[in-house]
Each structure stands twice: as C-alpha cells, then as structure tokens.
Write an enzyme that holds these catalytic residues in place. Structure first.
Site, PDB file in Angstrom:
ATOM      1  N   GLU A 170       4.450   3.687   1.432  1.00 45.51           N
ATOM      2  CA  GLU A 170       3.030   3.928   1.691  1.00 45.51           C
ATOM      3  C   GLU A 170       2.272   2.605   1.657  1.00 45.51           C
ATOM      4  O   GLU A 170       2.479   1.804   0.756  1.00 45.51           O
ATOM      5  CB  GLU A 170       2.487   4.905   0.634  1.00 45.51           C
ATOM      6  CG  GLU A 170       1.066   5.336   0.873  1.00 45.51           C
ATOM      7  CD  GLU A 170       0.837   5.758   2.320  1.00 45.51           C
ATOM      8  OE1 GLU A 170       1.515   6.678   2.787  1.00 45.51           O
ATOM      9  OE2 GLU A 170      -0.007   5.129   2.988  1.00 45.51           O
TER      10      GLU A 170
ATOM     11  N   CYS B 110       0.043  -2.413  -8.183  1.00 48.58           N
ATOM     12  CA  CYS B 110       1.233  -2.734  -7.373  1.00 48.58           C
ATOM     13  C   CYS B 110       1.512  -4.202  -7.095  1.00 48.58           C
ATOM     14  O   CYS B 110       2.676  -4.592  -7.124  1.00 48.58           O
ATOM     15  CB  CYS B 110       1.181  -1.964  -6.071  1.00 48.58           C
ATOM     16  SG  CYS B 110       1.327  -0.196  -6.371  1.00 48.58           S
TER      17      CYS B 110
ATOM     18  N   LYS C  60       8.291  -3.029   2.423  1.00 49.91           N
ATOM     19  CA  LYS C  60       7.176  -2.663   1.540  1.00 49.91           C
ATOM     20  C   LYS C  60       6.914  -3.774   0.511  1.00 49.91           C
ATOM     21  O   LYS C  60       5.783  -4.223   0.314  1.00 49.91           O
ATOM     22  CB  LYS C  60       7.484  -1.328   0.840  1.00 49.91           C
ATOM     23  CG  LYS C  60       6.477  -0.923  -0.212  1.00 49.91           C
ATOM     24  CD  LYS C  60       5.074  -0.714   0.337  1.00 49.91           C
ATOM     25  CE  LYS C  60       4.060  -0.678  -0.770  1.00 49.91           C
ATOM     26  NZ  LYS C  60       2.684  -0.564  -0.299  1.00 49.91           N
TER      27      LYS C  60
HETATM   28  P1  NAD Z   1       0.624   7.421 -10.408  1.00 49.04           P
HETATM   29  O1  NAD Z   1       1.033   6.966 -11.745  1.00 49.04           O
HETATM   30  O2  NAD Z   1      -0.825   7.567 -10.059  1.00 49.04           O
HETATM   31  O3  NAD Z   1       1.307   8.842 -10.090  1.00 49.04           O
HETATM   32  C1  NAD Z   1       2.653   9.136 -10.335  1.00 49.04           C
HETATM   33  C2  NAD Z   1       2.733  10.587 -10.833  1.00 49.04           C
HETATM   34  O4  NAD Z   1       4.118  10.957 -10.904  1.00 49.04           O
HETATM   35  C3  NAD Z   1       2.154  10.816 -12.230  1.00 49.04           C
HETATM   36  O5  NAD Z   1       1.124  11.777 -12.166  1.00 49.04           O
HETATM   37  C4  NAD Z   1       3.358  11.296 -13.063  1.00 49.04           C
HETATM   38  O6  NAD Z   1       3.015  12.279 -14.021  1.00 49.04           O
HETATM   39  C5  NAD Z   1       4.254  11.876 -11.994  1.00 49.04           C
HETATM   40  N1  NAD Z   1       5.660  11.977 -12.386  1.00 49.04           N
HETATM   41  C6  NAD Z   1       6.451  11.024 -12.944  1.00 49.04           C
HETATM   42  N2  NAD Z   1       7.697  11.493 -13.135  1.00 49.04           N
HETATM   43  C7  NAD Z   1       7.701  12.774 -12.691  1.00 49.04           C
HETATM   44  C8  NAD Z   1       8.703  13.780 -12.601  1.00 49.04           C
HETATM   45  N3  NAD Z   1       9.959  13.548 -13.007  1.00 49.04           N
HETATM   46  N4  NAD Z   1       8.357  14.981 -12.097  1.00 49.04           N
HETATM   47  C9  NAD Z   1       7.096  15.229 -11.683  1.00 49.04           C
HETATM   48  N5  NAD Z   1       6.108  14.310 -11.728  1.00 49.04           N
HETATM   49  C10 NAD Z   1       6.410  13.091 -12.213  1.00 49.04           C
HETATM   50  O7  NAD Z   1       1.329   6.414  -9.364  1.00 49.04           O
HETATM   51  P2  NAD Z   1       0.830   6.031  -7.889  1.00 49.04           P
HETATM   52  O8  NAD Z   1      -0.221   4.993  -7.952  1.00 49.04           O
HETATM   53  O9  NAD Z   1       0.596   7.292  -7.131  1.00 49.04           O
HETATM   54  O10 NAD Z   1       2.140   5.312  -7.331  1.00 49.04           O
HETATM   55  C11 NAD Z   1       3.306   6.027  -7.023  1.00 49.04           C
HETATM   56  C12 NAD Z   1       4.240   5.124  -6.244  1.00 49.04           C
HETATM   57  O11 NAD Z   1       3.610   4.734  -5.014  1.00 49.04           O
HETATM   58  C13 NAD Z   1       4.603   3.824  -6.960  1.00 49.04           C
HETATM   59  O12 NAD Z   1       5.933   3.509  -6.656  1.00 49.04           O
HETATM   60  C14 NAD Z   1       3.678   2.803  -6.322  1.00 49.04           C
HETATM   61  O13 NAD Z   1       4.225   1.504  -6.337  1.00 49.04           O
HETATM   62  C15 NAD Z   1       3.575   3.304  -4.905  1.00 49.04           C
HETATM   63  N6  NAD Z   1       2.331   2.937  -4.198  1.00 49.04           N
HETATM   64  C16 NAD Z   1       1.125   3.027  -4.823  1.00 49.04           C
HETATM   65  C17 NAD Z   1      -0.037   2.736  -4.125  1.00 49.04           C
HETATM   66  C18 NAD Z   1      -1.385   2.826  -4.767  1.00 49.04           C
HETATM   67  O14 NAD Z   1      -2.369   2.452  -4.131  1.00 49.04           O
HETATM   68  N7  NAD Z   1      -1.513   3.299  -5.985  1.00 49.04           N
HETATM   69  C19 NAD Z   1       0.032   2.392  -2.773  1.00 49.04           C
HETATM   70  C20 NAD Z   1       1.276   2.327  -2.160  1.00 49.04           C
HETATM   71  C21 NAD Z   1       2.422   2.608  -2.888  1.00 49.04           C
HETATM   72  C1  UGA Z   2      -2.536  -2.909  -2.078  1.00 52.16           C
HETATM   73  C2  UGA Z   2      -2.244  -3.100  -0.592  1.00 52.16           C
HETATM   74  O1  UGA Z   2      -3.421  -3.557   0.071  1.00 52.16           O
HETATM   75  C3  UGA Z   2      -1.773  -1.791   0.038  1.00 52.16           C
HETATM   76  O2  UGA Z   2      -1.402  -2.010   1.403  1.00 52.16           O
HETATM   77  C4  UGA Z   2      -0.574  -1.254  -0.736  1.00 52.16           C
HETATM   78  O3  UGA Z   2      -0.164  -0.012  -0.217  1.00 52.16           O
HETATM   79  C5  UGA Z   2      -0.949  -1.106  -2.198  1.00 52.16           C
HETATM   80  O4  UGA Z   2      -1.396  -2.377  -2.726  1.00 52.16           O
HETATM   81  C6  UGA Z   2       0.202  -0.682  -3.071  1.00 52.16           C
HETATM   82  O5  UGA Z   2       1.343  -0.870  -2.716  1.00 52.16           O
HETATM   83  O6  UGA Z   2      -0.148  -0.194  -4.136  1.00 52.16           O
HETATM   84  P1  UGA Z   2      -4.564  -1.903  -3.498  1.00 52.16           P
HETATM   85  O7  UGA Z   2      -3.918  -2.620  -4.629  1.00 52.16           O
HETATM   86  O8  UGA Z   2      -4.912  -0.487  -3.673  1.00 52.16           O
HETATM   87  O9  UGA Z   2      -3.634  -1.992  -2.186  1.00 52.16           O
HETATM   88  O10 UGA Z   2      -5.912  -2.659  -3.079  1.00 52.16           O
HETATM   89  P2  UGA Z   2      -6.201  -4.043  -2.325  1.00 52.16           P
HETATM   90  O11 UGA Z   2      -7.335  -3.842  -1.425  1.00 52.16           O
HETATM   91  O12 UGA Z   2      -4.980  -4.622  -1.724  1.00 52.16           O
HETATM   92  O13 UGA Z   2      -6.688  -4.970  -3.514  1.00 52.16           O
HETATM   93  C7  UGA Z   2      -5.803  -5.435  -4.512  1.00 52.16           C
HETATM   94  C8  UGA Z   2      -6.504  -6.458  -5.381  1.00 52.16           C
HETATM   95  O14 UGA Z   2      -6.736  -7.651  -4.653  1.00 52.16           O
HETATM   96  C9  UGA Z   2      -7.882  -6.002  -5.879  1.00 52.16           C
HETATM   97  O15 UGA Z   2      -8.066  -6.422  -7.201  1.00 52.16           O
HETATM   98  C10 UGA Z   2      -8.833  -6.707  -4.941  1.00 52.16           C
HETATM   99  O16 UGA Z   2     -10.092  -6.905  -5.501  1.00 52.16           O
HETATM  100  C11 UGA Z   2      -8.105  -8.021  -4.728  1.00 52.16           C
HETATM  101  N1  UGA Z   2      -8.478  -8.688  -3.451  1.00 52.16           N
HETATM  102  C12 UGA Z   2      -8.228  -8.093  -2.262  1.00 52.16           C
HETATM  103  C13 UGA Z   2      -9.035  -9.949  -3.504  1.00 52.16           C
HETATM  104  O17 UGA Z   2      -9.259 -10.524  -4.596  1.00 52.16           O
HETATM  105  N2  UGA Z   2      -9.369 -10.577  -2.326  1.00 52.16           N
HETATM  106  C14 UGA Z   2      -9.130 -10.013  -1.110  1.00 52.16           C
HETATM  107  O18 UGA Z   2      -9.438 -10.651  -0.068  1.00 52.16           O
HETATM  108  C15 UGA Z   2      -8.545  -8.728  -1.078  1.00 52.16           C
END
Ligand code: NAD
Ligand code: UGA
Length: 473
Positions: free
Chosen positions: A163, A279, A223
């Site tokens: 994602e 992340c 990713k």
């Molecule tokens: P999160 O902590 O918000 O959510 C994860 C959820 O999974 C929690 O609610 C937890 O209770 C649940 N969980 C864990 N083990 C479980 C199990 N065995 N059965 C059922 N539920 C279970 O995490 P997130 O931010 O959604 O991130 C999830 C993944 O996506 C991570 O690998 C992260 O790196 C990736 N990711 C996150 C973002 C982002 O913006 N947060 C963007 C891209 C990718």
């Molecule tokens: C980031 C990536 O942008 C997503 O593509 C990815 O899916 C995600 O991580 C993930 O894998 O979790 P996110 O962390 O939600 O998304 O937000 P960003 O907009 O990337 O910002 C990350 C951090 O960088 C924030 O603290 C933001 O304030 C900072 N940032 C961002 C800067 O300081 N300068 C910039 O120009 C952009």
C-alpha cells in the site's frame, strides 16, 4: 479464475480500514469483512457517530457511510471471516523488532506469522492470500512454507500488494492511486490467475495501465525502496536546511528552485523538524538490516544515513530552542502547537514532537501541548512508552509526565504566559490564529520556533516575536 465475491482483511488499522472501505465502496458486488483482535477498534469502526471512527482521515466517514452495512463489515470473528473469504488481505502491523536477533532494525513478523498460521488452520477451500502489510523481501516464501506444512489439502496463492497511501490524504490516494502494484508467481498459470483476480478488484476504479504486475520479490522490495527514496528526499533537503541557516540562504527558495528541474520535481522537498510516522524509519531500518544480512554493508550504511540525518534534524530543533532561550529552558513554559506526525491525522507514531518534548524535558522545561486531533491519553502514552523503553520505571515515567507536561483542548490557555511556541505539526488552523493577541498574552521576549515553516516570519517579527524557522538564516 472467476471474479472474487468475498474478501477478508485481517487488521483494521490505518491501512486495513481505509483501504477496505474504498475497495468495498468501488465493488458493491464484493462482500468485504475487516477483522481485528482489538475489539475496541472494531467497535469504533462500527460506531454510528462517524466522527468517532478509530482513524481520523478526511473523506473517510463518507466512504464508510456509503459502504458499511451494505457490503462492508467490521468484525472480531476472525475465523468466520477467514473461512468465508476467497481472498484474504494481511494488513497487520510490522513494527521494528524490540527484542532478540535484529533488535532495533529487523521487522517484527510475529503478527504476520500468526495470521498465516490462523489462515492455514481455518481454511477449508482454496484461498488467495494478499500481503498488504509492508514486509521484507521473500516473506511470501516463509508464509508459503507455513501453509504447506500446516494445511496440505488447500491450495494457497500468495500475492504481494503493498500500500502506498499516505495518512491525511489516504482517501484521495486510494481513489486516485499513481499505481497499484501486484506481485505474484508470474511463472505459473495459477499465479497469473490469482494476479488477474486482484487486478479485477482494482480495475473497478483504477485504469488498467496504472496496475503494475511483477514478480513477488520485486513487489516486496519496491515498497521498501519507495519509502526509502521518499524519506531520503526529506533528509536531503533537511541537510541543506542546516547549511541555509549558516549561510543566509532560504531553504524554501532553494527547494522551489531545484524542484523546477523536471528531473527532480517539486514534491516532498518541504524542510521540516524531521519526518515521523510509523513507516519511514521502520522500513529504512528494515532495508538496512536486509542489506547487512545479504552481505552489503556499504549499501546498508548509505541508507542508514537517512535516519541519522533525521535524528540530527530533530536534535538541532530542540537545541535551537534551548540556545535561543539563553541556554536553559528549566522551568520555562514551552507551548507545542501540534503533536501528530503530520497534519490531518490523529496518528502520532514516531512523531518528531515526542523526541523534541523529551529533549526539552531533560532540560527541565514545562511542555504544554495543544493538538486539534490527538487525544491527551495518546500524548501521555507516547512519552511514557519512550521513557519506559529506555529503562525508566513505570512509576517514575508517570511522575515525570505529571511534572512536565500539560495538555489542552484549545490553544488560548496553552499559549498564555508561555516563553516560547514551537510549531510541530503543520495544521492549517495555526496559520489563521490571531498572532498579535497571542504575542500580547505571552512572556517577553516571546519566541516562535516554526518547525514546519508555515507562518509568515516577517509578519511575526513585525508583531514583536523573535522567530526561528527551519533553514532560514
Ligand atoms: P495499525 O497498527 O494501525 O493496524 C494493524 C492492526 O492489525 C491493529 O489494529 C492490530 O490489532 C491488528 N492485528 C495484529 N495482529 C492481528 C491478528 N493476528 N489478527 C487480527 N488483527 C491483528 O497498522 P497500519 O498503520 O495499518 O499498518 C499496517 C501495515 O501496513 C504495516 O506493515 C505498515 O508498514 C503498512 N503500511 C502502513 C501505512 C500507513 O500509512 N500507516 C501505509 C502503507 C503501508
Ligand atoms: C508515507 C509515504 O508517503 C506513503 O507513500 C507510504 O505508503 C507510507 O509512508 C507508509 O508506508 O506508511 P506517511 O508516513 O503517512 O506516508 O506520510 P508522508 O506524507 O509521507 O509524511 C511522512 C513524514 O514526512 C511526516 O512527518 C511529514 O511531515 C514529513 N514530510 C513529508 C516532510 O517533512 N517533508 C515533506 O516534504 C514531506
């Protein structure tokens, strides 16, 4: 492969919730069930008051309102949802390991492994299992081994579908994704059929030419690489911000000038107090771990520098506050505007605010915090978690928090009689505050430390503030 009719997503967090809400919105013919072991989180997803969803994200309540109860369901009955689904997304957390081998660097895959074991134990019919979580390269291999060893009767196809949404813009990112990436066993007919089944889900709203299909390992590594490149841009501009402060150049002008080069581009060049979020740091640390594991220490060191520069930027900001306030903040009221790691989210994971508060508290500052979306409990948990991880006892951490931190539900009281204001998150509302009255209510000299470069420095100086912004000499 026939079209998919039922999807289950394990993990109802910042990715699972919004992603599945959009998949359900755009595919009314598919039943989508999002499950989680955290019952409170599931209850919040089922809240009739849509302002109480567990994830604050612009546009999300509207999407949930459209699909929930029609073909989008949130449940804590994980086994039932696994059993009924043809396609299962694993979207659980993959934090940095804080124990054992790889501590502090490798991704902790215990939650992913538990999901794989549970799917293997429950499944009675063939399933497509989709890695949505961000994972190290070749994790699909480990998942497959668990399936093969546990359940020989059922055929599993594993896909990687990382994602790329960013928090705060998740719904727009999902609706208008730059690309969808699907990795699978392109060498086999079964692998291709599984890829095609997932392509069809996304094709409901994403043009086919934006859906990329690759080998599994390329998808998994893309990713980590995308996040490493994005974070590297921020560390690069932040490195230049330090030089701007010494030389009198203005980092925003430099970013604008270089961003006009079409090979560089204008996005992701905003200098800041340092990147946060769940992340960037964890994924780069994971990349560093993998490089070392595969015998590439030079490559590992190269990427590790992105994290070191980010730590330096946070430390530099804290030090600039202490230095400007006559080399001590002991007993001084420092007001933080913002605690979230970026605007338009209630997420605080790895937020720069946590580390800067900690440095100031070590120098005996009184930190006063106002954030429009982050709950007081979250702010407290963030600091207490940091301190207990560093070996402080729970009682001591609690005491330290009560002595040093005050949290407000509105900004006026937070700012009254403050020695300094620090902008930690770029919330739009901070720009429209009446800064002249804020100045009148503060102690003099009144300082503003703009960690996001969102305020007009000249205007604030005309009011009487002493202003320090990032990368402005
Ligand atoms: P999160 O902590 O918000 O959510 C994860 C959820 O999974 C929690 O609610 C937890 O209770 C649940 N969980 C864990 N083990 C479980 C199990 N065995 N059965 C059922 N539920 C279970 O995490 P997130 O931010 O959604 O991130 C999830 C993944 O996506 C991570 O690998 C992260 O790196 C990736 N990711 C996150 C973002 C982002 O913006 N947060 C963007 C891209 C990718
Ligand atoms: C980031 C990536 O942008 C997503 O593509 C990815 O899916 C995600 O991580 C993930 O894998 O979790 P996110 O962390 O939600 O998304 O937000 P960003 O907009 O990337 O910002 C990350 C951090 O960088 C924030 O603290 C933001 O304030 C900072 N940032 C961002 C800067 O300081 N300068 C910039 O120009 C952009």
């Amino acid at each position: 492969m026939n079209s998919i009719k039922s999807i289950c997503c394990i993990g109802a967090g910042y990715v699972g919730g919004p992603t599945m809400a959009v998949i359900a919105q755009k595919n009314p013919h598919i039943q989508v069930t999002v499950v989680d072991i955290n019952e409170a989180r599931i209850a919040a997803w089922n809240e009739s008051d849509l302002t109480k969803l567990p994830v604050y994200e612009p546009g999300l309540p509207e999407v949930v309102a459209e699909a929930r109860g029609r073909n989008l369901f949130f449940s804590s009955d994980v086994n039932k949802a696994i059993d009924e689904a043809e396609m299962i997304f694993i979207s659980v957390n993959t934090p940095t390991k804080n124990y054992g081998i790889g501590k502090g660097q490798a991704a902790d895959l215990k939650f992913v492994e538990l999901c794989a074991r549970q799917i293997a134990a429950v499944a009675k019919q063939d399933k497509i299992v989709v890695e949505k979580s961000t994972l190290p390269v070749r994790t699909a291999e480990s998942i497959k081994r668990i399936f093969d060893a546990t359940n020989g009767d059922v055929k599993f196809q594993i896909l990687s579908n990382p994602e790329f949404l960013a928090e705060g813009t998740a719904i727009n990112d999902l609706h208008n994704a730059d690309r969808i990436l699907i990795g699978g066993e392109i060498e086999t007919p079964e692998g291709n059929a599984a890829i095609e089944a997932l392509v069809q889900v996304y094709e409901s709203w994403i043009p086919r030419e934006r859906i990329i299909t690759t080998r599994l390992w390329s998808s998994e590594l893309s990713k980590l690489t995308a996040n490493a490149f994005l974070a590297q841009r921020i560390s690069s501009i932040n490195a230049i911000s330090a030089l701007c402060e010494r030389t009198g150049a203005d980092v925003d002008e430099v970013a604008h000038a270089i961003g006009k080069d079409s090979r560089i581009g204008p996005k992701f060049l905003k200098s800041s107090v340092g990147f946060g979020g769940s992340c960037f740091q964890k994924d780069i640390l994971n990349l560093v771990y993998l490089c070392n594991h595969f015998g590439l220490p030079e490559v590992a060191d190269y990427w590790e520098q992105v994290i070191k520069m980010n730590d330096y930027q946070k430390h530099r900001f804290a030090m600039s506050i202490i230095n400007a306030l006559f080399d001590t903040v002991s007993g001084k009221k420092i007001t933080f505007l913002g605690w979230a790691f970026k605007k338009d989210t209630n997420d605080t994971r790895e937020s720069a605010a946590i580390y800067i508060a900690d440095e100031l508290i070590q120098d005996q500052a009184e930190v006063h915090v106002y954030d429009p979306q982050v709950s007081p409990e979250q702010i407290k948990n963030d600091l207490i978690y940091l301190w207990t991880q560093r070996g402080v006892s729970a009682d001591e951490a609690q005491k330290r928090f009560e002595q040093a931190v005050t949290i407000y539900s509105e900004p006026t009281e937070a700012l009254k009689q403050a020695h300094a204001v620090a902008i930690l998150t770029e919330w739009d509302e901070f720009k429209s505050y009446d800064w002249a009255s804020i100045y009148a209510s503060m102690l003099k000299p009144a300082f503003v430390f703009d960690g996001r470069n969102i305020l007009d420095k000249e205007q604030l100086e005309a009011i009487g503030f002493k202003v320090k912004a990032i990368g402005k000499g």
